[in-house]
Structure formats: C-alpha cells, structure tokens
Design an enzyme around this catalytic site. Structure first.
Site, PDB file in Angstrom:
ATOM      1  N   LEU A   1     -86.816 -37.853 -20.207  1.00 45.06           N
ATOM      2  CA  LEU A   1     -88.035 -38.618 -19.924  1.00 45.06           C
ATOM      3  C   LEU A   1     -89.306 -37.784 -20.152  1.00 45.06           C
ATOM      4  O   LEU A   1     -90.031 -37.986 -21.132  1.00 45.06           O
ATOM      5  CB  LEU A   1     -87.983 -39.146 -18.480  1.00 45.06           C
ATOM      6  CG  LEU A   1     -89.159 -39.995 -18.012  1.00 45.06           C
ATOM      7  CD1 LEU A   1     -89.311 -41.262 -18.837  1.00 45.06           C
ATOM      8  CD2 LEU A   1     -88.996 -40.361 -16.529  1.00 45.06           C
TER       9      LEU A   1
ATOM     10  N   THR B   1     -95.399 -36.388 -18.567  1.00 42.95           N
ATOM     11  CA  THR B   1     -95.686 -36.308 -17.131  1.00 42.95           C
ATOM     12  C   THR B   1     -95.882 -34.855 -16.705  1.00 42.95           C
ATOM     13  O   THR B   1     -96.329 -34.600 -15.582  1.00 42.95           O
ATOM     14  CB  THR B   1     -94.550 -36.954 -16.297  1.00 42.95           C
ATOM     15  OG1 THR B   1     -93.305 -36.652 -16.897  1.00 42.95           O
ATOM     16  CG2 THR B   1     -94.726 -38.455 -16.216  1.00 42.95           C
TER      17      THR B   1
ATOM     18  N   GLY C   1     -88.030 -29.704 -17.171  1.00 43.87           N
ATOM     19  CA  GLY C   1     -86.604 -30.046 -17.177  1.00 43.87           C
ATOM     20  C   GLY C   1     -85.841 -29.577 -15.959  1.00 43.87           C
ATOM     21  O   GLY C   1     -84.700 -29.969 -15.765  1.00 43.87           O
TER      22      GLY C   1
ATOM     23  N   ARG D   1     -87.061 -30.497  -8.876  1.00 45.79           N
ATOM     24  CA  ARG D   1     -88.240 -30.264  -8.019  1.00 45.79           C
ATOM     25  C   ARG D   1     -88.028 -29.035  -7.125  1.00 45.79           C
ATOM     26  O   ARG D   1     -88.899 -28.177  -7.021  1.00 45.79           O
ATOM     27  CB  ARG D   1     -88.485 -31.504  -7.149  1.00 45.79           C
ATOM     28  CG  ARG D   1     -89.846 -31.540  -6.510  1.00 45.79           C
ATOM     29  CD  ARG D   1     -89.981 -32.773  -5.639  1.00 45.79           C
ATOM     30  NE  ARG D   1     -89.592 -33.994  -6.332  1.00 45.79           N
ATOM     31  CZ  ARG D   1     -89.303 -35.147  -5.736  1.00 45.79           C
ATOM     32  NH1 ARG D   1     -89.381 -35.241  -4.419  1.00 45.79           N
ATOM     33  NH2 ARG D   1     -88.949 -36.210  -6.435  1.00 45.79           N
TER      34      ARG D   1
ATOM     35  N   ALA E   1     -84.081 -35.401 -15.000  1.00 51.05           N
ATOM     36  CA  ALA E   1     -83.966 -34.701 -13.721  1.00 51.05           C
ATOM     37  C   ALA E   1     -84.858 -35.344 -12.662  1.00 51.05           C
ATOM     38  O   ALA E   1     -84.702 -35.094 -11.469  1.00 51.05           O
ATOM     39  CB  ALA E   1     -84.378 -33.243 -13.902  1.00 51.05           C
ATOM     40  N   SER E   2     -85.789 -36.190 -13.093  1.00 52.06           N
ATOM     41  CA  SER E   2     -86.793 -36.696 -12.164  1.00 52.06           C
ATOM     42  C   SER E   2     -86.261 -37.771 -11.211  1.00 52.06           C
ATOM     43  O   SER E   2     -85.654 -38.751 -11.626  1.00 52.06           O
ATOM     44  CB  SER E   2     -87.985 -37.269 -12.929  1.00 52.06           C
ATOM     45  OG  SER E   2     -88.894 -37.851 -12.011  1.00 52.06           O
TER      46      SER E   2
ATOM     47  N   ASN F   1     -88.291 -39.582  -9.723  1.00 50.31           N
ATOM     48  CA  ASN F   1     -89.306 -40.632  -9.817  1.00 50.31           C
ATOM     49  C   ASN F   1     -89.158 -41.468 -11.084  1.00 50.31           C
ATOM     50  O   ASN F   1     -90.065 -42.234 -11.439  1.00 50.31           O
ATOM     51  CB  ASN F   1     -90.695 -39.989  -9.789  1.00 50.31           C
ATOM     52  CG  ASN F   1     -90.958 -39.270  -8.473  1.00 50.31           C
ATOM     53  OD1 ASN F   1     -90.866 -39.866  -7.405  1.00 50.31           O
ATOM     54  ND2 ASN F   1     -91.246 -37.979  -8.543  1.00 50.31           N
TER      55      ASN F   1
ATOM     56  N   ASP G   1     -86.778 -32.032 -24.662  1.00 54.57           N
ATOM     57  CA  ASP G   1     -87.913 -31.136 -24.925  1.00 54.57           C
ATOM     58  C   ASP G   1     -87.767 -29.805 -24.199  1.00 54.57           C
ATOM     59  O   ASP G   1     -88.645 -28.952 -24.321  1.00 54.57           O
ATOM     60  CB  ASP G   1     -89.226 -31.787 -24.482  1.00 54.57           C
ATOM     61  CG  ASP G   1     -89.335 -31.838 -22.969  1.00 54.57           C
ATOM     62  OD1 ASP G   1     -88.378 -32.314 -22.329  1.00 54.57           O
ATOM     63  OD2 ASP G   1     -90.353 -31.373 -22.422  1.00 54.57           O
TER      64      ASP G   1
END
Ligand code: B16
Ligand code: MG
Length: 217
Positions: free
Chosen positions: A9, A16, A45, A48, A114-115, A117, A169
C-alpha cells in the site's frame, strides 16, 4: 505463468510515508531525538511498533512498555488526523488504471500491507472494491521480511505463491516476496531495491500487458 498480483500500500498505491513522517517527527521532537527524512526511509514497510523501536534506537532512549504504548497511540492519532483528510487524487499516478486493467484482464488482485489503517486508507481513496482480498497489519502476526502477509494474500485469492507477483517499495517487502517464493517488482531504483527482480519507477506510463510480458519472458 502469472495469475495473481499483490500490491503493497504505502509507497505503491499511495504516499502515506509523508504522513507517517510528519507524525513520527513530532514525536521524535517531543522526545528530543534527532530524526530526519533519511531516518524515515528505515521505517518504510516495517510495523508501527518496530518503527518506534528504531526511533528510540536512534535516540539511544529506553522507555517502559506503558510509555511505548502511550506514544504509539499518540502517533497513530496524529497519523489518522492526516489520513482522515486523504483525497482520491493522492493515489499515485497510474496505480488506479493499472489495478483496473489487471481486473479487466482477469488477474486475481490482492493488497498486502503492514498497516493496521489499511481499511480506512482504501476507503478514503475509494478503491476497496478493486481488491479481491486485503491482508493487512491486523491480520498477520509476523512483519515483513517474513512472508506471512503475502502467503495469506495468495491463499485468499486462491493462487499458488509461484504464480504471484508482488509490487513493493521497501526492501523488507521485496525480501518477504522472495521468502514467499514470489516474483518481486520494485517500485524504485535498482540502487534502492537491489534485490527486486524487476524495477519500475511507478505505474505512470506502465502498460500491464507489456510489463507482465517482460516478467514472463
Ligand atoms: P500503521 P506498507 C507500512 O505500510 C508503512 O510503510 C510503514 O511505514 C508503517 O509503519 C506500517 O505500514 C504500519 O502502519 O501504523 O498504519 O499500522 O508499506 O506495508 O503498506
Ligand atoms: Mg510500502
């Protein structure tokens, strides 16, 4: 043969990272830890929790688990204040068309991030329906470079891992793709993502048919 396409993402569909950076920078300033854009590259990547650990390592700071939890919540609240303002035109150039072409051509399409959100970000960008499956940080226990997220994607779209291509990325994501037995297309330069099998600078001007033809050659 390629049957499944898996997209990261942040940095692939939408930038983001700049919002993560703004929130982490505020926290680092509060903790008097020197933190700049170059340091932020190390957070791409990764989860958190790991991001906070890296920042604390930079500052040579140790915090109690309770303080870590408090700062993680604080950072995410700041980050969400940006994400709630996210607009559809922030989708990276060419990415939406590439997804539409992939679906029209009959590929199974998944998102692996990994997010935690992810759901909100896809909703704000109005692209949730473009994915047959979404596996995010809420659904996996092991962070990239562990292959869990991408293996779960392959399973969810019913495609063998060897028939999946991952668009990533971050070097940790490229490694996760390889650990899953998948082909990795790096979004970025060969210098930044030396382990990727193929490189594109983004989806602008990239034709699905041509790219997959090059990968299958
Ligand atoms: P959150 P990706 C990753 O997204 C970001 O690159 C990384 O910087 C961030 O720490 C991670 O998501 C977790 O995000 O705090 O929203 O759960 O590249 O895997 O799509
Ligand atoms: Mg990414």
């Amino acid at each position: 043969m390629i049957s499944g396409l898996i997209f990261d993402l942040d940095g692939v569909i939408v930038d983001t990272a700049k919002y993560h950076y703004a929130a982490w920078k505020e926290l680092a300033d509060t903790l008097h830890i020197p933190f700049d854009q170059k340091d932020n590259e190390r957070l791409k990547g990764v989860s958190r929790v790991r991001s906070l650990e890296i920042i604390l390592e930079i500052g040579g700071l140790t915090l109690s688990d309770e303080d870590k939890r408090k700062y993680l919540t604080w950072k995410n609240d700041r980050y969400l204040s940006y994400i709630r303002e996210l607009k559809e035109d922030e989708i990276l150039p060419g990415a939406k068309q590439f997804l539409l072409d992939a679906r029209a051509a009959g590929y199974r399409v998944a998102l692996g991030s990994a997010s935690k959100n992810t759901g909100l970000i896809l909703k704000m960008l109005n692209i949730t329906d473009l994915f047959d499956a979404v596996i995010d940080g809420n659904k996996v226990t092991k962070a990239k470079p562990d292959p869990e997220v991408f293996l779960r994607c392959a399973e969810a779209i019913g495609v063998p891992a060897g028939e999946c291509v991952v668009f990533e990325d971050a070097e940790a994501g490229v490694q996760a793709a390889h650990n899953a037995g998948m082909t990795a297309v790096g979004i970025g330069s060969r210098e930044r993502l030396p382990e990727a099998d193929f490189h594109i600078h983004g989806f602008a001007g990239v034709t699905l048919k041509k790219l997959l033809g090059q990968l299958e050659a």
